[in-house]
Write an enzyme that holds these catalytic residues in place. Structure first.
Site, PDB file in Angstrom:
ATOM      1  N   CYS A 267       6.134   1.467   5.846  1.00  0.00           N
ATOM      2  CA  CYS A 267       5.914   2.483   4.803  1.00  0.00           C
ATOM      3  C   CYS A 267       4.850   2.127   3.778  1.00  0.00           C
ATOM      4  O   CYS A 267       3.907   2.886   3.568  1.00  0.00           O
ATOM      5  CB  CYS A 267       7.227   2.754   4.074  1.00  0.00           C
ATOM      6  SG  CYS A 267       8.360   3.695   5.064  1.00  0.00           S
ATOM      7  N   PHE A 268       5.007   0.989   3.090  1.00  0.00           N
ATOM      8  CA  PHE A 268       4.106   0.690   1.964  1.00  0.00           C
ATOM      9  C   PHE A 268       2.624   0.802   2.341  1.00  0.00           C
ATOM     10  O   PHE A 268       1.868   1.523   1.675  1.00  0.00           O
ATOM     11  CB  PHE A 268       4.394  -0.703   1.402  1.00  0.00           C
ATOM     12  CG  PHE A 268       5.578  -0.759   0.458  1.00  0.00           C
ATOM     13  CD1 PHE A 268       6.137   0.379  -0.075  1.00  0.00           C
ATOM     14  CD2 PHE A 268       6.113  -1.984   0.095  1.00  0.00           C
ATOM     15  CE1 PHE A 268       7.224   0.314  -0.945  1.00  0.00           C
ATOM     16  CE2 PHE A 268       7.187  -2.061  -0.779  1.00  0.00           C
ATOM     17  CZ  PHE A 268       7.737  -0.913  -1.295  1.00  0.00           C
TER      18      PHE A 268
END
Ligand code: NAD
Length: 443
Positions: A267-268
Site C-alpha cells: 500500500c504505502f
C-alpha cells in the site's frame, strides 16, 4: 444483514469473517476456486493473525462461491478486489469493472434495495466515473433510486487487520446519496467495538482521503529517515533521541516517526505514487509525494552503502528479516529483499537470508541468487556481517553461541535498534542506524 464480499484476499477474507462473526449472513465471492473451497471448508484463505479463529466461530454464517451474480441476493455487496498500478503508478479499475459487469447483471430486473460498496483503493473520480457507469449499464438501474453506491476503504496494517477493523481510528464513508450511506453506517456501526468517529462525504472526497492518509504517513516516514541520514553524519547525532522529543509535539505526534529504513508493502509505496500521478494530471504540484518516494528509494542505497563499507570481497552477508514488516509474510517492496538484490548485483558477496515466515518466497523472488537458511542461528554462524532488516521480536534475542568468533568480531547492522547494547556489545560490533557512523560508512 445479508452481505456479499467480493475478493477474499488479505483484506476481504478478514472483513467477511468479521461481518459473519457479528451476526450477518455473508456470501464470499472470489474468482479463485481454491479460495472458495478453503472458505467453505471453514479454513482461512490467507495468513492473518486471528483469522482462522474467527472463521471457525462464524462458520455457519459464512459461505463462498465463484458466482458473481449471486451477490444480488444480498442487501449489500462489498468489493475488495485488486486494483493493480499501471506503468505511471495510477490504480487501475479493470477487476472492479469486470466484477460489476456480473454483479450488475445479477441486479438487473430487481427492485429491492441494494448498496454496492467499493473498498479497494481507487483513483479519485473512479466511483463517479467508470464504476457508476458500469454498475448502471450492467444493472439497467439508476444509482440513487433503489441502488446505492459507496466508497469505504479500510485503514489497516497487515498483521493487525482484525484489530484495526474492529477498532479503527475512523470510519470513512463516501456515498452516492444519504440512503446508501445510512445502510453502510448501520453495518459498520455493528462491527466497530470502539465507537470511532465517522465521516460521511461525497465519493470523490472519500477516495482522496484514503490515499491522502497513506501519503501523509509515508511523508512522515521519509522525514524520519532523512533525519536518520543527517544524524549518521552529525557528530553526536542520534535520531532516536531527536524523534523521541519531536513526537511529543502534539502537532507532530509519535507514530511512524522512527528513523530507520525504507517503507514497503502493498500500500504505502503505491498510494504515494498514485497521489503524485493524480496531482500531476490535475496540474497541481506533485513535489511532496515525489520527494517522499525519492527519499524512500534512496534508503536502499543508504543501507547498502553502510553494509558495503564493512565488507571485503567474498564475505558472507546475512539478512535477517525479509517480510516488509513483522507479523506478515508479504515481501512486496520489502527493504530486506531490496537490500539483498542490491548486494547480489555487486557480484562480490555471498548472501544468506532468513525470515520466520518469508524465507522461501524471498529466495524465489530473488531468483535463487541468495541462499535461504532454516534459522537465525544458522545465519549468524555462517555470516561475516548481519543486517537486521525487519524488527521481528525474535531478532532482539540472538543466540549467543552463534555470535562468538575466534578472529574478527561479527558486525551486526541493527536498522531498528532492537538489540540491547548492554547485552551484546561485549561479543559483537553493533552498528545502530540513525547514529553518528564512522566516516567510512558515509562515503
Ligand atoms: N493489503 C493491504 O494492506 C491493503 C490495505 C488497504 C487497501 N488495500 C486495497 O484493497 C484491495 C484488495 O487488496 P488485498 O491486499 O486484499 O488483495 P489480495 O490480492 O490479497 O486479494 C484479492 C482477492 O480478490 C480476488 N479477485 C481478483 N479478481 C477478482 C474478480 N474479478 N472477481 C472476484 N475476485 C477476484 C483474488 O482471487 C483474491 O482472493 C486493493 O485495492 C488494495 O490496494 C489493501
Amino acid at each position: 444483514m445479508n452481505v456479499a464480499v467480493v475478493g477474499l484476499g488479505k483484506l476481504g477474507a478478514p472483513l467477511a469473517a468479521i461481518l459473519a462473526r457479528k451476526g450477518n449472513r455473508v456470501l464470499g465471492i472470489d474468482v479463485s476456486p481454491s479460495v472458495v473451497e478453503l472458505v467453505n471448508g471453514g479454513r482461512a484463505p490467507v495468513e492473518e493473525p486471528g483469522l482462522q479463529e474467527l472463521m471457525s466461530v462464524a462458520r455457519d454464517r459464512f459461505s463462498a462461491t465463484t458466482e458473481l451474480t449471486a451477490a444480488a441476493d444480498a442487501d449489500a455487496t462489498i468489493l475488495i478486489v485488486p486494483t493493480p498500478s499501471d506503468e505511471r503508478g495510477a490504480f487501475t479499475n479493470t477487476h472492479i469493472v469486470a466484477v460489476l459487469e456480473e454483479v450488475g447483471r445479477g441486479l438487473s430486473g430487481r427492485d429491492d434495495y441494494h448498496v454496492v460498496v467499493v473498498a479497494s483503493t481507487v483513483m479519485p473520480g473512479s466511483c463517479d466515473g467508470a464504476i457508476r457507469q458500469t454498475l448502471e449499464r450492467a444493472s439497467g438501474r439508476r444509482v440513487g433510486e433503489t441502488l446505492g453506491l459507496c466508497y469505504s476503504p479500510e485503514f489497516i496494517a497487515l498483521g493487525s487487520v482484525i484489530r484495526n477493523m474492529l477498532e479503527p481510528d475512523m470510519v470513512l464513508i463516501g456515498e452516492s446519496d444519504p440512503r446508501a450511506g445510512e445502510v453502510l453506517e448501520r453495518l459498520y456501526g455493528d462491527v466497530c467495538e470502539n465507537d470511532p468517529p465517522l465521516r460521511r462525504m461525497s465519493l470523490v472526497n472519500a477516495e482522496l482521503t484514503k490515499i491522502a492518509v497513506n501519503t501523509y504517513i509515508t511523508m512522515k516516514i521519509s522525514y524520519a529517515n532523512a533525519l536518520a541520514d543527517v544524524c549518521e553524519r552529525l557528530p553526536g547525532g542520534d535520531v532516536d533521541v531527536v524523534t523521541d522529543a519531536l513526537g511529543l509535539d502534539t502537532r507532530i505526534g509519535r507514530k511512524y516517526l522512527r528513523g530507520a529504513i525504507a517503507y514497503g508493502g502493498p500500500c504505502f509505496p503505491r498510494d504515494n505514487k498514485a497521489f503524485a500521478v493524480l496531482a500531476r494530471d490535475l496540474g497541481a504540484e506533485p513535489l511532496l509525494a515525489e520527494a517522499t518516494d525519492s527519499i524512500n528509494v534512496a534508503q536502499i542505497e543508504r543501507l547498502a552503502r553502510i553494509v558495503r563499507s564493512r565488507l571485503a570481497a567474498g564475505d558472507v552477508v546475512g539478512i535477517l528479516g525479509l517480510s516488509y514488516k513483522p507479523d506478515t509474510n508479504v515481501i512486496e517492496e520489502s527493504p530486506g529483499v531490496a537490500l539483498a538484490r542490491a548486494l547480489v548485483e555487486d557480484g562480490e558477496y555471498e548472501i544468506v537470508v532468513y525470515d520466520p515466515v518469508a524465507t522461501g518466497s524471498a529466495v524465489d523472488a530473488l531468483g535463487g541468487a541468495v541462499q535461504g537458511v532454516a534459522s537465525a542461528h544458522e545465519l549468524l554462524e555462517r555470516s561475516d556481517l548481519v543486517v537486521i532488516a525487519t524488527p521481528w521480536p525474535e531478532f532482539a534475542e540472538l543466540p549467543r553461541d552463534a555470535l562468538e568468533r575466534d578472529g574478527q568480531r561479527l558486525v551486526v547492522i541493527d536498522c531498528w535498534r532492537v538489540l540491547s547494547p548492554v547485552t551484546y556489545s561485549e561479543t559483537i560490533d553493533i552498528v545502530r542506524l540513525g547514529r553518528r557512523l564512522e566516516q567510512s560508512s558515509l562515503i
